[in-house]
Design an enzyme around this catalytic site. Structure first.
Site, PDB file in Angstrom:
ATOM      1  N   GLY A  85       1.754  29.314 -14.369  1.00  0.00           N
ATOM      2  CA  GLY A  85       1.476  30.666 -14.875  1.00  0.00           C
ATOM      3  C   GLY A  85       2.236  31.756 -14.127  1.00  0.00           C
ATOM      4  O   GLY A  85       2.470  32.833 -14.670  1.00  0.00           O
TER       5      GLY A  85
ATOM      6  N   GLU B  61       3.138  21.802 -14.691  1.00  0.00           N
ATOM      7  CA  GLU B  61       1.892  21.452 -15.396  1.00  0.00           C
ATOM      8  C   GLU B  61       1.760  19.972 -15.716  1.00  0.00           C
ATOM      9  O   GLU B  61       0.654  19.438 -15.748  1.00  0.00           O
ATOM     10  CB  GLU B  61       1.760  22.272 -16.692  1.00  0.00           C
ATOM     11  CG  GLU B  61       1.373  23.733 -16.490  1.00  0.00           C
ATOM     12  CD  GLU B  61       2.565  24.650 -16.265  1.00  0.00           C
ATOM     13  OE1 GLU B  61       3.692  24.153 -16.028  1.00  0.00           O
ATOM     14  OE2 GLU B  61       2.369  25.875 -16.327  1.00  0.00           O
TER      15      GLU B  61
ATOM     16  N   ALA C  92      -1.740  29.269 -12.761  1.00  0.00           N
ATOM     17  CA  ALA C  92      -3.113  29.542 -13.182  1.00  0.00           C
ATOM     18  C   ALA C  92      -4.027  28.876 -12.163  1.00  0.00           C
ATOM     19  O   ALA C  92      -3.628  27.918 -11.484  1.00  0.00           O
ATOM     20  CB  ALA C  92      -3.345  28.961 -14.569  1.00  0.00           C
TER      21      ALA C  92
ATOM     22  N   GLU D   4       5.538  31.830 -15.720  1.00  0.00           N
ATOM     23  CA  GLU D   4       5.322  32.424 -17.050  1.00  0.00           C
ATOM     24  C   GLU D   4       5.131  33.938 -16.955  1.00  0.00           C
ATOM     25  O   GLU D   4       5.638  34.689 -17.789  1.00  0.00           O
ATOM     26  CB  GLU D   4       4.096  31.772 -17.715  1.00  0.00           C
ATOM     27  CG  GLU D   4       4.330  30.311 -18.052  1.00  0.00           C
ATOM     28  CD  GLU D   4       3.079  29.628 -18.583  1.00  0.00           C
ATOM     29  OE1 GLU D   4       2.117  29.470 -17.799  1.00  0.00           O
ATOM     30  OE2 GLU D   4       3.054  29.276 -19.771  1.00  0.00           O
TER      31      GLU D   4
HETATM   32  N1  COA Z   1      -4.810  27.132  -8.418  1.00  0.00           N
HETATM   33  C1  COA Z   1      -5.820  27.191  -7.523  1.00  0.00           C
HETATM   34  N2  COA Z   1      -5.618  27.191  -6.194  1.00  0.00           N
HETATM   35  C2  COA Z   1      -4.351  27.135  -5.754  1.00  0.00           C
HETATM   36  C3  COA Z   1      -3.251  27.057  -6.628  1.00  0.00           C
HETATM   37  C4  COA Z   1      -3.520  27.061  -8.015  1.00  0.00           C
HETATM   38  N3  COA Z   1      -2.538  27.033  -8.939  1.00  0.00           N
HETATM   39  N4  COA Z   1      -2.110  26.983  -5.892  1.00  0.00           N
HETATM   40  C5  COA Z   1      -2.493  27.030  -4.603  1.00  0.00           C
HETATM   41  N5  COA Z   1      -3.844  27.106  -4.503  1.00  0.00           N
HETATM   42  C6  COA Z   1      -4.666  27.180  -3.297  1.00  0.00           C
HETATM   43  C7  COA Z   1      -4.800  25.824  -2.632  1.00  0.00           C
HETATM   44  O1  COA Z   1      -5.823  25.066  -3.236  1.00  0.00           O
HETATM   45  C8  COA Z   1      -5.133  26.249  -1.215  1.00  0.00           C
HETATM   46  O2  COA Z   1      -6.485  26.631  -1.161  1.00  0.00           O
HETATM   47  P1  COA Z   1      -7.433  26.165   0.067  1.00  0.00           P
HETATM   48  O3  COA Z   1      -6.763  26.739   1.292  1.00  0.00           O
HETATM   49  O4  COA Z   1      -8.749  26.779  -0.243  1.00  0.00           O
HETATM   50  O5  COA Z   1      -7.407  24.673   0.051  1.00  0.00           O
HETATM   51  C9  COA Z   1      -4.299  27.504  -1.022  1.00  0.00           C
HETATM   52  O6  COA Z   1      -4.017  27.992  -2.330  1.00  0.00           O
HETATM   53  C10 COA Z   1      -2.985  27.259  -0.317  1.00  0.00           C
HETATM   54  O7  COA Z   1      -2.265  26.273  -1.029  1.00  0.00           O
HETATM   55  P2  COA Z   1      -1.704  24.918  -0.351  1.00  0.00           P
HETATM   56  O8  COA Z   1      -1.563  23.907  -1.436  1.00  0.00           O
HETATM   57  O9  COA Z   1      -2.534  24.565   0.819  1.00  0.00           O
HETATM   58  O10 COA Z   1      -0.266  25.423   0.137  1.00  0.00           O
HETATM   59  P3  COA Z   1       1.017  24.512   0.377  1.00  0.00           P
HETATM   60  O11 COA Z   1       1.996  25.385   1.081  1.00  0.00           O
HETATM   61  O12 COA Z   1       0.674  23.213   0.993  1.00  0.00           O
HETATM   62  O13 COA Z   1       1.591  24.198  -1.092  1.00  0.00           O
HETATM   63  C11 COA Z   1       2.185  24.752  -3.380  1.00  0.00           C
HETATM   64  C12 COA Z   1       2.069  25.250  -1.917  1.00  0.00           C
HETATM   65  C13 COA Z   1       2.526  25.955  -4.234  1.00  0.00           C
HETATM   66  C14 COA Z   1       3.318  23.712  -3.481  1.00  0.00           C
HETATM   67  C15 COA Z   1       0.837  24.115  -3.822  1.00  0.00           C
HETATM   68  O14 COA Z   1      -0.197  25.037  -3.533  1.00  0.00           O
HETATM   69  C16 COA Z   1       0.751  23.772  -5.285  1.00  0.00           C
HETATM   70  O15 COA Z   1       1.327  22.800  -5.708  1.00  0.00           O
HETATM   71  N6  COA Z   1       0.028  24.597  -6.070  1.00  0.00           N
HETATM   72  C17 COA Z   1      -0.234  24.326  -7.477  1.00  0.00           C
HETATM   73  C18 COA Z   1       0.990  24.624  -8.297  1.00  0.00           C
HETATM   74  C19 COA Z   1       0.720  24.301  -9.745  1.00  0.00           C
HETATM   75  O16 COA Z   1       0.532  23.170 -10.138  1.00  0.00           O
HETATM   76  N7  COA Z   1       0.734  25.363 -10.576  1.00  0.00           N
HETATM   77  C20 COA Z   1       0.500  25.220 -11.998  1.00  0.00           C
HETATM   78  C21 COA Z   1      -0.924  25.440 -12.326  1.00  0.00           C
HETATM   79  S1  COA Z   1      -1.216  25.289 -14.053  1.00  0.00           S
END
Ligand code: COA
Length: 259
Positions: free
Chosen positions: A111, A134, A66, A114
């Site tokens: 999400g 989460e 999400a 999910e």
């Molecule tokens: N919500 C909002 N933005 C998200 C996102 C999310 N769940 N997951 C990734 N993004 C965005 C990042 O903020 C980043 O945006 P920016 O370039 O404007 O800063 C972009 O997507 C790229 O992500 P980034 O984190 O730079 O990539 P990465 O390769 O370093 O890491 C992940 C990849 C998936 C490990 C990391 O993005 C992450 O942990 N995401 C969240 C996962 C999460 O907690 N999901 C559950 C949400 S309830």
């Protein structure tokens, strides 16, 4: 129809729905959720659509969760409303009478995991990663993840993933039964289309009956065996059941019409 955050294409009765926010790793903001809801209505209603694939754009992520930026500052009531809305959209996927396959082409987190779990089954590319992180955010899954993860991989494995925020790779997901196949990224859609083309050649109302009866296993308000009796019996009232049994006896291929 066209959607702000989705790309769709329809070929041979299979609609491919691609979540298209690659710069945010296809994170599910409210616009994406609303578009998924609308495209599902199209899948339910359009007779030209026999089955669906859900995937993510780009080579890195299916859906990374999400959209976290929409969570900050929200109240308890707003949080509950988000979960109610998310769950109802994912129920629409799970209860769709037409087969829906998730092609998981990278991160399927929160999400995203999910969403994949609400589909009828999943195929992963070798670079896929699954998890419910989460608790890293002081949250739990809210779009059905605590329920479907337990259903799909068992309580012990699910709770370890839920409580640790750990990720599993595609091979582990295959071993856990979370996905049916792991294939090279470039073969992902081909594999799903191959399976769906085969399913699309079967009797659609019978396929819908399989989905309904299998879903009833997890619905405590229903007796799954009774749902099965009902769905089985209803097949006898269909032209396709007459055609399928007659074709077998006449040693020819059945020509199903979905009636
Ligand atoms: N919500 C909002 N933005 C998200 C996102 C999310 N769940 N997951 C990734 N993004 C965005 C990042 O903020 C980043 O945006 P920016 O370039 O404007 O800063 C972009 O997507 C790229 O992500 P980034 O984190 O730079 O990539 P990465 O390769 O370093 O890491 C992940 C990849 C998936 C490990 C990391 O993005 C992450 O942990 N995401 C969240 C996962 C999460 O907690 N999901 C559950 C949400 S309830």
């Amino acid at each position: 129809m066209t959607y702000t955050t989705l790309h769709t294409s329809l070929e041979n009765g299979i609609i491919t729905i691609t979540i298209n926010r690659p710069d945010k790793l296809n994170a599910l903001n409210q616009q994406v959720m609303s578009d998924i809801n609308s495209v599902m209505e199209e899948v339910y209603k359009d007779p030209a659509i026999k089955s669906a694939i859900i995937t993510g754009s780009g080579s890195k992520a299916f859906v990374a969760g999400a959209d976290i930026s929409e969570f900050t500052g929200a109240s308890v009531e707003a949080g509950k409303a988000l979960a109610i809305k998310g769950q109802s959209i994912f129920f629409k996927i799970e209860n769709c009478p037409k087969p829906i396959v998730a092609c998981v082409n990278g991160f399927a987190l929160g999400g995203g995991c999910e969403l994949a779990m609400s589909c009828h089954f999943r195929i992963a590319s070798t670079n896929a990663q699954f998890g419910q992180p989460e608790v890293n955010l002081g949250l739990i899954p809210g779009y059905g993840g605590t329920q479907r993860l337990v259903q799909l991989i068992g309580k012990g494995r699910a709770l370890e993933l839920l409580m640790s925020a750990g990720m599993i790779n595609a091979e582990k997901a295959l071993q856990y039964g979370l996905v049916n196949y792991v294939v090279a990224a470039e073969e992902l859609l081909t594999k799903a289309k191959e399976i769906l083309s085969s399913i699309n050649s079967k009797a659609p109302l019978a396929v819908a009956g399989c989905i309904k009866a299998a879903n009833a296993v997890f619905d405590e308000t229903l007796n799954g065996y009774e749902v099965e009796i009902d769905a089985f019996g209803n097949c006898f009232g269909t032209a396709d059941m007459q055609e399928g049994t007659q074709a077998f006896l006449e040693k020819r291929k059945a020509n199903f019409t979905g009636k």
